[in-house]
Design a protein around this motif. Structure first.
Motif, PDB file in Angstrom:
ATOM      1  N   ARG A   1       0.841  -1.194   0.000  1.00 54.98           N
ATOM      2  CA  ARG A   1       0.000   0.000   0.000  1.00 54.98           C
ATOM      3  C   ARG A   1       0.876   1.244   0.000  1.00 54.98           C
ATOM      4  O   ARG A   1       0.592   2.226  -0.674  1.00 54.98           O
TER       5      ARG A   1
ATOM      6  N   ASN B   1     -12.284   1.188  -0.259  1.00 45.98           N
ATOM      7  CA  ASN B   1     -11.733   2.129   0.717  1.00 45.98           C
ATOM      8  C   ASN B   1     -12.624   3.347   0.894  1.00 45.98           C
ATOM      9  O   ASN B   1     -12.901   3.781   2.008  1.00 45.98           O
TER      10      ASN B   1
ATOM     11  N   ASP C   1     -20.804  10.774  -0.241  1.00 45.75           N
ATOM     12  CA  ASP C   1     -21.658  10.395   0.880  1.00 45.75           C
ATOM     13  C   ASP C   1     -22.350  11.627   1.429  1.00 45.75           C
ATOM     14  O   ASP C   1     -21.977  12.760   1.120  1.00 45.75           O
TER      15      ASP C   1
ATOM     16  N   GLY D   1     -18.860  14.909   6.842  1.00 39.02           N
ATOM     17  CA  GLY D   1     -17.935  15.828   6.182  1.00 39.02           C
ATOM     18  C   GLY D   1     -16.678  16.058   7.002  1.00 39.02           C
ATOM     19  O   GLY D   1     -16.504  15.482   8.068  1.00 39.02           O
TER      20      GLY D   1
ATOM     21  N   VAL E   1      -8.804  18.907   8.370  1.00 30.34           N
ATOM     22  CA  VAL E   1      -8.751  17.456   8.107  1.00 30.34           C
ATOM     23  C   VAL E   1      -8.709  17.221   6.595  1.00 30.34           C
ATOM     24  O   VAL E   1      -7.913  16.431   6.086  1.00 30.34           O
TER      25      VAL E   1
ATOM     26  N   ALA F   1      -6.130  14.824   4.598  1.00 33.36           N
ATOM     27  CA  ALA F   1      -6.727  13.486   4.521  1.00 33.36           C
ATOM     28  C   ALA F   1      -5.997  12.544   3.564  1.00 33.36           C
ATOM     29  O   ALA F   1      -5.977  11.333   3.769  1.00 33.36           O
TER      30      ALA F   1
ATOM     31  N   LYS G   1      -9.427   8.495  13.122  1.00 36.19           N
ATOM     32  CA  LYS G   1     -10.116   7.394  13.784  1.00 36.19           C
ATOM     33  C   LYS G   1      -9.297   6.901  14.970  1.00 36.19           C
ATOM     34  O   LYS G   1      -8.073   7.071  14.995  1.00 36.19           O
TER      35      LYS G   1
ATOM     36  N   ARG H   1      -8.555   1.438  14.624  1.00 33.61           N
ATOM     37  CA  ARG H   1      -9.680   1.465  13.679  1.00 33.61           C
ATOM     38  C   ARG H   1      -9.274   1.986  12.308  1.00 33.61           C
ATOM     39  O   ARG H   1      -9.859   1.644  11.298  1.00 33.61           O
TER      40      ARG H   1
ATOM     41  N   GLY I   1      -4.966   5.163   8.357  1.00 34.30           N
ATOM     42  CA  GLY I   1      -4.681   6.411   7.649  1.00 34.30           C
ATOM     43  C   GLY I   1      -4.033   6.170   6.293  1.00 34.30           C
ATOM     44  O   GLY I   1      -3.500   7.084   5.688  1.00 34.30           O
ATOM     45  N   LEU I   2      -4.113   4.931   5.824  1.00 34.47           N
ATOM     46  CA  LEU I   2      -3.500   4.633   4.525  1.00 34.47           C
ATOM     47  C   LEU I   2      -4.517   4.540   3.396  1.00 34.47           C
ATOM     48  O   LEU I   2      -4.147   4.462   2.238  1.00 34.47           O
ATOM     49  N   GLY I   3      -5.817   4.531   3.772  1.00 36.06           N
ATOM     50  CA  GLY I   3      -6.850   4.341   2.750  1.00 36.06           C
ATOM     51  C   GLY I   3      -6.773   5.378   1.642  1.00 36.06           C
ATOM     52  O   GLY I   3      -6.535   5.061   0.475  1.00 36.06           O
ATOM     53  N   LEU I   4      -6.946   6.638   2.013  1.00 38.09           N
ATOM     54  CA  LEU I   4      -6.993   7.692   1.002  1.00 38.09           C
ATOM     55  C   LEU I   4      -5.645   7.901   0.327  1.00 38.09           C
ATOM     56  O   LEU I   4      -5.583   8.212  -0.859  1.00 38.09           O
ATOM     57  N   SER I   5      -4.555   7.718   1.080  1.00 39.78           N
ATOM     58  CA  SER I   5      -3.249   7.937   0.447  1.00 39.78           C
ATOM     59  C   SER I   5      -3.008   6.876  -0.628  1.00 39.78           C
ATOM     60  O   SER I   5      -2.435   7.169  -1.680  1.00 39.78           O
TER      61      SER I   5
HETATM   62  N1  LIG Z   1     -15.985  10.170   3.503  1.00 35.33           N
HETATM   63  C1  LIG Z   1     -15.398  10.792   4.517  1.00 35.33           C
HETATM   64  N2  LIG Z   1     -16.104  11.605   5.330  1.00 35.33           N
HETATM   65  C2  LIG Z   1     -15.502  12.252   6.354  1.00 35.33           C
HETATM   66  N3  LIG Z   1     -14.192  12.136   6.662  1.00 35.33           N
HETATM   67  C3  LIG Z   1     -13.442  11.330   5.892  1.00 35.33           C
HETATM   68  C4  LIG Z   1     -13.992  10.633   4.784  1.00 35.33           C
HETATM   69  N4  LIG Z   1     -12.987   9.932   4.209  1.00 35.33           N
HETATM   70  C5  LIG Z   1     -11.877  10.176   4.921  1.00 35.33           C
HETATM   71  N5  LIG Z   1     -12.130  11.006   5.934  1.00 35.33           N
HETATM   72  C6  LIG Z   1     -11.160  11.550   6.906  1.00 35.33           C
HETATM   73  O1  LIG Z   1      -9.859  11.350   6.387  1.00 35.33           O
HETATM   74  C7  LIG Z   1      -9.072  10.558   7.251  1.00 35.33           C
HETATM   75  C8  LIG Z   1      -8.126   9.712   6.435  1.00 35.33           C
HETATM   76  O2  LIG Z   1      -8.820   8.734   5.690  1.00 35.33           O
HETATM   77  P1  LIG Z   1      -8.102   7.408   5.249  1.00 35.33           P
HETATM   78  O3  LIG Z   1      -9.040   6.580   4.491  1.00 35.33           O
HETATM   79  O4  LIG Z   1      -6.814   7.772   4.595  1.00 35.33           O
HETATM   80  O5  LIG Z   1      -7.725   6.742   6.615  1.00 35.33           O
HETATM   81  P2  LIG Z   1      -8.703   6.062   7.668  1.00 35.33           P
HETATM   82  O6  LIG Z   1     -10.032   5.774   7.072  1.00 35.33           O
HETATM   83  O7  LIG Z   1      -8.669   6.862   8.902  1.00 35.33           O
HETATM   84  O8  LIG Z   1      -7.932   4.701   7.894  1.00 35.33           O
HETATM   85  P3  LIG Z   1      -7.874   3.439   6.885  1.00 35.33           P
HETATM   86  O9  LIG Z   1      -8.563   3.821   5.640  1.00 35.33           O
HETATM   87  O10 LIG Z   1      -6.420   3.219   6.650  1.00 35.33           O
HETATM   88  O11 LIG Z   1      -8.538   2.368   7.617  1.00 35.33           O
HETATM   89  C9  LIG Z   1     -10.093   9.775   8.060  1.00 35.33           C
HETATM   90  O12 LIG Z   1      -9.568   9.394   9.301  1.00 35.33           O
HETATM   91  C10 LIG Z   1     -11.216  10.792   8.202  1.00 35.33           C
HETATM   92  O13 LIG Z   1     -10.926  11.725   9.214  1.00 35.33           O
END
Ligand SMILES: Nc1ncnc2c1ncn2[C@@H]1O[C@H](COP(=O)(O)OP(=O)(O)OP(=O)(O)O)[C@@H](O)[C@H]1O
Ligand SMILES: [Mg+2]
Length: 554
Positions: free
Chosen positions: A241, A303, A346, A350, A355, A359, A367, A371, A374-378
Motif C-alpha cells: 500500500r 476504501n 456520501d 464531512g 482534516v 486526509a 479514527k 480502527r 490512515g492509509l486508505g486515502l493515500s
Molecule cells: N468520507 C469521509 N467523510 C468524512 N471524513 C473522511 C472521509 N474519508 C476520509 N475522511 C477523513 O480522512 C481521514 C483519512 O482517511 P483514510 O481513508 O486515509 O484513513 P482512515 O479511514 O482513517 O484509515 P484506513 O482507511 O487506513 O482504515 C479519516 O480518518 C477521516 O478523518
C-alpha cells in the motif's frame, strides 16, 4: 385747427401697448418653440414661426383650424378629456409631457415626442388657451443612446467581473492543487524510501521463515513459523500500500469498463456499508473505457465506501458515479485531456478544512487507534496519480464528502501484462548455474539458499563489477539473477547490458522493490528482461527462473 391736446396719460398707454405688442410679436417670431393660442372652441388663433417650422403648416393653412389637427388621432379622445379637466380646474397653467410622454402630429402625418406648457386666461368673459410646445425628439434619442450605452457598460463590467472572478478561482484552485501535489510528492519520496528498505527486510524474514519451515518436522514449531510468516505477509501487504502511494508499485493496467466493474462490486459494497445506508449508482451510458489496474480500482472503491460508511453512523446515502470528462478547467490538467470520472459521494459528517487538507497524507487518520491506519486515502491518491490520473476531494462539514478519481481514457491499444506464478514449484532440470548479484549481504544469503533449494548451483557476487569478473573468468553461468539498485557503480541494467554485449548466451533476471526506477532506467529492457518484484515467494522465484531459462534456450 387748434391743437387738440391729447391726454398725456392716454398717449402713454397707447405707446406702451404698441411697445408690448411689438415685443410679443418679436418673441413670437424668434422663439424656436411652437407658441400657439386657442379660442374657447379650441381653434387656433396664433401660430408662430416656430410652430410652422415644427408642424409644417403655414399660418394661412392653420389659423382657424381645430387644435385636433396637431394631435395624433390615437390621442384625440383622451386629449379632449384633458382639456376639459384643465379648463375646469382652478390652476391657471400646467406642464405636460414631463412625467408622461405626449406626442404631436406634423402636417405630413408623422409624429414627434413633445413637452408642452399650457395656460388659460379669461379676458372679457372669453376664455383663451396658450400653448408652448417643444420638440424633444433629439433629447429622447440622446437619452436612449445614453441609456443603452449605460446598460451596455454595466453588462460588460458585470461580465468582466465574472470572468475575473472565475480566473481568480481557477488560479487559486491550481495553486492549491500544486501545493497539494508537491506535499504528496514529498510524502511519496519519504514513504517510498522506507517501504523499499522494509521490502528488503521482509524478503529476508519471509525467506528465512520458509527455509526454517522446510527444515523442521515439528508441528508445533511449524505452527509458530506459520504465524510469523502470516505477520510478515501482512507487513508485505502494508508496504504494498505504501508503494502504491509512493507510486512505486507495479500496476497491471487493463482496458476496462468502469461501469461493469462497479456493478460487479455492488454486492460486496452493500454488505460492507450495512443496512442504514442506501447505495445509489449513477453510471453514464457510453462510458469510455479506461486503462487502470482493476484490483486497485476495486480497492479504491471499497476504501472510499468504508470511509463513507464511517462518516455516516446514522445512515445516509452513498452514491457511486461514473462520467466522461473533457475538462479544460481541471486544476491539475493543462486542458483538453479526456478522463473517466469515478466519484464516491456520501451524505455524512464531512470534514473540517484542517482534516480535508491532510486526509490524503499517509498515516493521517482521525479514527481511534486500531480502527484506521490512515492509509486508505493515500493509497487511493497514489493509485490515481500513478495511473496517469488524479484524485480530488471535496467535503463540507455536516453535508458530506465526494472523492473524485479522474482516470485516463484508454488509448487505442495497450498491452496488458499479468504474470501469474504457477501453482507447483518447478525445480531446476539440469542443475543450471545461477549467479546471484545482490549488494545486501543478508538478502544475498537468503537468495542463494533459495536458489540452491530449487536445485540450481548458486554463485554469488556483491556488485555488478564483481559479477562481471566472474563471468570474464570463464566460470560457466547459465543465468544471472541481479538486483537493480546496487552500490558499486553498476545497476542491474548495466549488468544486463554488459551481458547482452559480451555473454549473450547467459540469461538475465532482475529483481527490485521499486517500480519507478524501471521507468527511469529502462530504455533497453522493455519487457525483454524478466523482473521479479520483492518481496517474492519461493514459487515466484522458481517459475521466473524456469521460464527465463526456457525462453533463453528456446
Ligand atoms: N468520507 C469521509 N467523510 C468524512 N471524513 C473522511 C472521509 N474519508 C476520509 N475522511 C477523513 O480522512 C481521514 C483519512 O482517511 P483514510 O481513508 O486515509 O484513513 P482512515 O479511514 O482513517 O484509515 P484506513 O482507511 O487506513 O482504515 C479519516 O480518518 C477521516 O478523518
Ligand atoms: Mg479509510
Amino acid at each position: 385747427m387748434p391743437q387738440q391736446s391729447k391726454d398725456p396719460a392716454t398717449l402713454d398707454t397707447q405707446a406702451e401697448l404698441r411697445l408690448a405688442e411689438s415685443q410679443i410679436a418679436t418673441i413670437l417670431a424668434i422663439a424656436a418653440d411652437a407658441i400657439i393660442s386657442l379660442n374657447e372652441q379650441m381653434r387656433i388663433m396664433v401660430f408662430n414661426d416656430g410652430a410652422s417650422a415644427m408642424f409644417g403648416y403655414t399660418k394661412d393653412e392653420i389659423i382657424g383650424q381645430p387644435l385636433e389637427l396637431l394631435i395624433p388621432e390615437r390621442f384625440r379622445a383622451t386629449h379632449h378629456g384633458h382639456v376639459a379637466s384643465f379648463a375646469n380646474s382652478p390652476v391657471a397653467s400646467r406642464r405636460m409631457g414631463e412625467r408622461q410622454e405626449i406626442f404631436a402630429r406634423r402636417k405630413d402625418g408623422s409624429e414627434f415626442p413633445a413637452e408642452a406648457s399650457i395656460a388659460k386666461q379669461e379676458i372679457g368673459g372669453r376664455r383663451i388657451f396658450m400653448v408652448v410646445l417643444r420638440d424633444v425628439t433629439e433629447r429622447k434619442r440622446a437619452q436612449a443612446v445614453l441609456a443603452r450605452a449605460n446598460s451596455d457598460l454595466e453588462r460588460r463590467v458585470a461580465e468582466r467581473t465574472r470572468e475575473l472572478e472565475a480566473e481568480i478561482r481557477r488560479r487559486e484552485e491550481a495553486q492549491a492543487a500544486l501545493i497539494q501535489a508537491q506535499r504528496m510528492e514529498a510524502f511519496g519520496q519519504l514513504t517510498g524510501g522506507v517501504a523499499h528498505d522494509f521490502n528488503n527486510l521482509l524478503t529476508i524474514v519471509t525467506g528465512n521463515l520458509e527455509l526454517l519451515s522446510d527444515a523442521t518436522e515439528n508441528d508445533g514449531s511449524r505452527k509458530l513459523l506459520k504465524r510469523a510468516t502470516d505477520a510478515a505477509d501482512m507487513g508485505a501487504a502494508l508496504t504494498k500500500r505504501l508503494l502504491t502511494f509512493a507510486r512505486r508499485r507495479r500496476l497491471s493496467p487493463e482496458i476496462l469498463d468502469l461501469n461493469e466493474l462497479v456493478l460487479g462490486l455492488m454486492e460486496i459494497l452493500k454488505r460492507s456499508i450495512g443496512e442504514p445506508i442506501t447505495l445509489t449508482t449513477m453510471l453514464a451510458g457510453n462510458l469510455w473505457q479506461t486503462q487502470v489496474d482493476p484490483s486497485e480500482v476495486e480497492n479504491a472503491i471499497l476504501n472510499l465506501a468504508i470511509n463513507a460508511r464511517d462518516a455516516m453512523p446514522n445512515g445516509g446515502e452513498l452514491i457511486v458515479e461514473t462520467r466522461n470528462v473533457v475538462d479544460d478547467a481541471l486544476p491539475f490538467d493543462g486542458g483538453g485531456s479526456e478522463f473517466v470520472l469515478l466519484s464516491v459521494s456520501d451524505t455524512g459528517e464531512g470534514m473540517p478544512p484542517e482534516v480535508l487538507e491532510r486526509a490524503f497524507e499517509p498515516f493521517f487518520s482521525t479514527k481511534e487507534p486500531g480502527r484506521g491506519t490512515g492509509l486508505g486515502l493515500s493509497t487511493v491518491y497514489g493509485f490515481a496519480v500513478q495511473s496517469g490520473g488524479h484524485a480530488v476531494m471535496r467535503s463540507e462539514l455536516g453535508k458530506g464528502t465526494t472523492v473524485s478519481l479522474y482516470l485516463p481514457r484508454a488509448g487505442a491499444a495497450a498491452a496488458t501484462e499479468t504474470a501469474q506464478p504457477a501453482e507447483t514449484v518447478p525445480l531446476s532440470e539440469q542443475n543450471e548455474v545461477v549467479l546471484v548479484v545482490e549488494d545486501n549481504a543478508e538478502v544475498r544469503e537468503l537468495t542463494l539458499q533459495r536458489v540452491e533449494g530449487l536445485g540450481y548451483v548458486a554463485l554469488e557476487a556483491e556488485s555488478g563489477p564483481a559479477a562481471i569478473r566472474i563471468l570474464e573468468s570463464g566460470e560457466h553461468v547459465d543465468l544471472v539473477l541481479s538486483d537493480i539498485v546496487m552500490a558499486g557503480g553498476m545497476s542491474g541494467y548495466d549488468v544486463a547490458r554488459w551481458i547482452g554485449a559480451n555473454a549473450p548466451s547467459v540469461t538475465v533476471v532482475l529483481t527490485t522493490g521499486y517500480a519507478a526506477e524501471e521507468a527511469r532506467h529502462d530504455p533497453m529492457a522493455s519487457g525483454a528482461t524478466p523482473v521479479l518484484r520483492k518481496p517474492y515467494k519461493r514459487a515466484e522465484l522458481a517459475t521466473t527462473l524456469r521460464d527465463a531459462l526456457c525462453n533463453g534456450r528456446g
